[in-house]
Design a protein around this motif. Structure first.
Motif, PDB file in Angstrom:
ATOM      1  N   ARG A 112       9.885  12.706 -65.604  1.00  0.00           N
ATOM      2  CA  ARG A 112      10.729  11.681 -66.244  1.00  0.00           C
ATOM      3  C   ARG A 112      10.180  11.317 -67.621  1.00  0.00           C
ATOM      4  NH1 ARG A 112      15.421  12.231 -63.813  1.00  0.00           N
ATOM      5  NH2 ARG A 112      14.444  14.143 -63.106  1.00  0.00           N
ATOM      6  N   ILE A 115      11.297  13.653 -70.228  1.00  0.00           N
ATOM      7  CA  ILE A 115      12.711  13.525 -70.602  1.00  0.00           C
ATOM      8  C   ILE A 115      12.929  12.290 -71.470  1.00  0.00           C
ATOM      9  CG2 ILE A 115      15.062  13.179 -69.735  1.00  0.00           C
ATOM     10  CD1 ILE A 115      14.149  14.567 -67.123  1.00  0.00           C
ATOM     11  N   TYR A 116      12.439  11.144 -71.011  1.00  0.00           N
ATOM     12  CA  TYR A 116      12.858   9.875 -71.618  1.00  0.00           C
ATOM     13  C   TYR A 116      11.843   9.253 -72.568  1.00  0.00           C
ATOM     14  CZ  TYR A 116      16.423  10.250 -68.031  1.00  0.00           C
ATOM     15  OH  TYR A 116      17.451  10.706 -67.252  1.00  0.00           O
ATOM     16  N   PRO A 119      10.158  12.001 -76.302  1.00  0.00           N
ATOM     17  CA  PRO A 119      10.790  12.150 -77.624  1.00  0.00           C
ATOM     18  C   PRO A 119      10.229  11.197 -78.680  1.00  0.00           C
ATOM     19  CG  PRO A 119      12.461  12.311 -75.947  1.00  0.00           C
ATOM     20  CD  PRO A 119      11.178  11.944 -75.236  1.00  0.00           C
ATOM     21  N   CYS A 120       9.837   9.987 -78.283  1.00  0.00           N
ATOM     22  CA  CYS A 120       9.248   9.062 -79.257  1.00  0.00           C
ATOM     23  C   CYS A 120       7.727   8.966 -79.086  1.00  0.00           C
ATOM     24  CB  CYS A 120       9.847   7.661 -79.111  1.00  0.00           C
ATOM     25  SG  CYS A 120      11.593   7.581 -79.557  1.00  0.00           S
ATOM     26  N   VAL A 130       8.762  13.638 -81.507  1.00  0.00           N
ATOM     27  CA  VAL A 130       9.543  14.321 -82.534  1.00  0.00           C
ATOM     28  C   VAL A 130      10.393  13.337 -83.356  1.00  0.00           C
ATOM     29  CG1 VAL A 130      11.438  14.828 -80.917  1.00  0.00           C
ATOM     30  CG2 VAL A 130      11.148  16.231 -82.952  1.00  0.00           C
ATOM     31  N   THR A 131      10.822  12.245 -82.759  1.00  0.00           N
ATOM     32  CA  THR A 131      11.705  11.328 -83.487  1.00  0.00           C
ATOM     33  C   THR A 131      10.970  10.600 -84.605  1.00  0.00           C
ATOM     34  OG1 THR A 131      11.247   9.543 -81.934  1.00  0.00           O
ATOM     35  CG2 THR A 131      13.174  10.904 -81.482  1.00  0.00           C
ATOM     36  N   PHE A 134      11.755  11.576 -87.956  1.00  0.00           N
ATOM     37  CA  PHE A 134      13.083  11.242 -88.464  1.00  0.00           C
ATOM     38  C   PHE A 134      13.238   9.750 -88.737  1.00  0.00           C
ATOM     39  CE2 PHE A 134      13.423  15.150 -86.118  1.00  0.00           C
ATOM     40  CZ  PHE A 134      14.218  15.946 -86.921  1.00  0.00           C
ATOM     41  N   MET A 136      11.632   7.040 -86.764  1.00  0.00           N
ATOM     42  CA  MET A 136      11.266   6.046 -85.762  1.00  0.00           C
ATOM     43  C   MET A 136       9.915   5.459 -86.168  1.00  0.00           C
ATOM     44  SD  MET A 136      13.595   5.740 -83.474  1.00  0.00           S
ATOM     45  CE  MET A 136      13.133   5.248 -81.832  1.00  0.00           C
TER      46      MET A 136
END
Lengths: 208, 212
Positions: A112, A115-116, A119-120, A130-131, A134, A136
């Protein structure tokens, strides 16, 4: 005979060209919805989820309904228990998670988390997901002393309800999964805090 | 005695035969080619209200499918995410972009974004997403390589024979369950037969498996 066949084949060839010209080839991209030659019962009056409800009783036109206020869905986390809220009866956060921690829970948490959270927060919890490339900003690092010392219940609460710029993830992670993620965050922290002697001998032998 | 029928009528049966054969074969070929979802559905690429790119989000950034379609493991349908899911990032990333105006409006008002559904089974088909993604059937089999699509396009026919191809031979299609959302996965030695046996995969082939 020959003449007739010549006429016929010319007509036939033109007809084929006309049909292919109008109908096109298989798989060509189209903005128009799929053709239906025999649409018997393809479209029934029943409501499918997340569609438009052409039903006067639903003023907002949504086929997926919100629960009626004051009702509780079966299996939903409605009780103000430590398991559901991460808080004690007096409102303070619990220190240790109220579920048994085992390999299965941590494995679920790892999945989990990927997945959730990753990314941040990044796969290792360094706050460099990864965010962040961009825009974050201010993504928490789980290896900060502040979060290491935080009670399990407070991390649980952050997952469920969000904190500062982070929006809630309670809709994506049910209580059991939230505790699983808390367990995995603890595992990530331990991966940097633990001592070599704490690794079981059999596992230590396989490490370089 | 003059001829009752002119001489060319001797060839009439032959002509009728040739004409009938050519027309018959053409019509059959036309129906075979066109009266199938491979023609009617494949290629459908509607214009969406928000220019969301799966190629950027699922491909380049590498978000898991379930980040947004989070109900797919539990529900029969794979949910379209609420605007709140977009806002998890877009409250900070490109937060003033014109392209995201509808998303911000939806987040503020609670009104749905009018996304256009692309993949849709007929209402008498009871396809269950959860049972497939929990038994090693990847998204990519039915939806194609979504992670490469800027705009989603209907890639697969989703016809009944398309379903049966897999229901008759699931071992050729299943993969390790934790990799169902890894759309570019290549099978390198995964034993599908063993998985089908171990996981008790029983894809029915009777009508009532899918039709009720």
């Amino acid at each position: 005979m020959r003449k007739f066949l010549a006429y016929f084949l010319t007509f036939w060839a033109l007809a084929v060209v006309a049909v292919v010209g109008v109908a096109g080839l298989r798989g060509s991209t189209s903005r128009k919805p799929p053709l239906e030659f025999f649409s018997d019962m393809d479209h029934q009056p029943k409501l499918r989820p997340q569609t438009t409800a052409k039903f006067a009783g639903f003023a907002d036109g949504m086929s997926s309904r919100l629960p009626v206020p004051g009702t509780v869905a079966r299996g939903s986390a409605f009780e103000a228990s430590e398991f559901n809220t991460g808080k004690k009866a007096d409102g303070s956060f619990v220190d240790a998670m109220p579920v048994p921690v085992n390999a299965a829970l941590v494995a679920r948490g790892r999945e989990r988390f990927a997945i959730y959270c990753a990314p941040c927060h990044g796969a290792a919890g360094d706050g460099n997901g990864v965010t962040t490339k961009f825009g974050m900003a201010a993504v928490a690092k789980f290896h900060d002393e502040r979060i290491i010392k935080m009670g399990d219940g407070e991390i649980y609460n952050t997952i469920a309800n969000g904190k500062n710029l982070m929006l809630p993830y309670g809709d994506k992670l049910d209580p059991q999964d939230r505790w699983a993620v808390v367990a995995y965050v603890r595992a990530l922290q331990l991966s940097r805090l633990g001592k070599k002697e704490e690794i079981p001998d059999a596992v230590r032998a396989t490490l370089k | 005695m003059s001829d009752i029928f002119p001489k060319w009528t001797n060839k009439l049966p032959l002509m009728a035969g040739v004409v009938g054969a050519v027309l018959g074969v053409s019509v059959l070929a036309g129906i075979t080619y066109y009266f199938t979802p491979k023609y009617t559905r494949v290629g459908y690429q509607p214009k969406q209200p928000v220019a969301f790119s799966h190629a950027i989000h699922a491909g380049q950034i590498g978000l898991d499918c379930r980040y947004c379609h989070n109900g797919v493991e539990k529900a029969w349908f794979s949910n379209i995410p609420a605007a709140a899911t977009c806002m998890n990032c877009h409250s900070q990333v490109k937060k003033d972009s014109d392209k995201l105006q509808l998303v911000r409006d939806s987040f503020a008002s609670g009104q749905s974004i009018p996304w256009v559904q692309i993949h849709k089974t007929p209402d008498y088909v009871y396809f269950n997403h959860s049972v497939h993604v929990n038994r090693g059937v990847s998204c990519v089999h039915c939806h194609g390589e979504i992670q490469k699509m800027d705009e989603v396009r209907h890639e697969k026919p989703l016809s009944m024979s398309f379903c049966l191809d897999c229901h008759r031979d699931p071992a050729a299609f299943v993969r390790p369950n934790e990799l169902v959302t890894k759309l570019d996965w290549k099978n390198e030695g995964f034993d599908g037969k063993k998985a089908v046996h171990d996981w008790k995969v029983q894809p029915g082939q009777s009508c009532s498996t899918c039709h009720r």
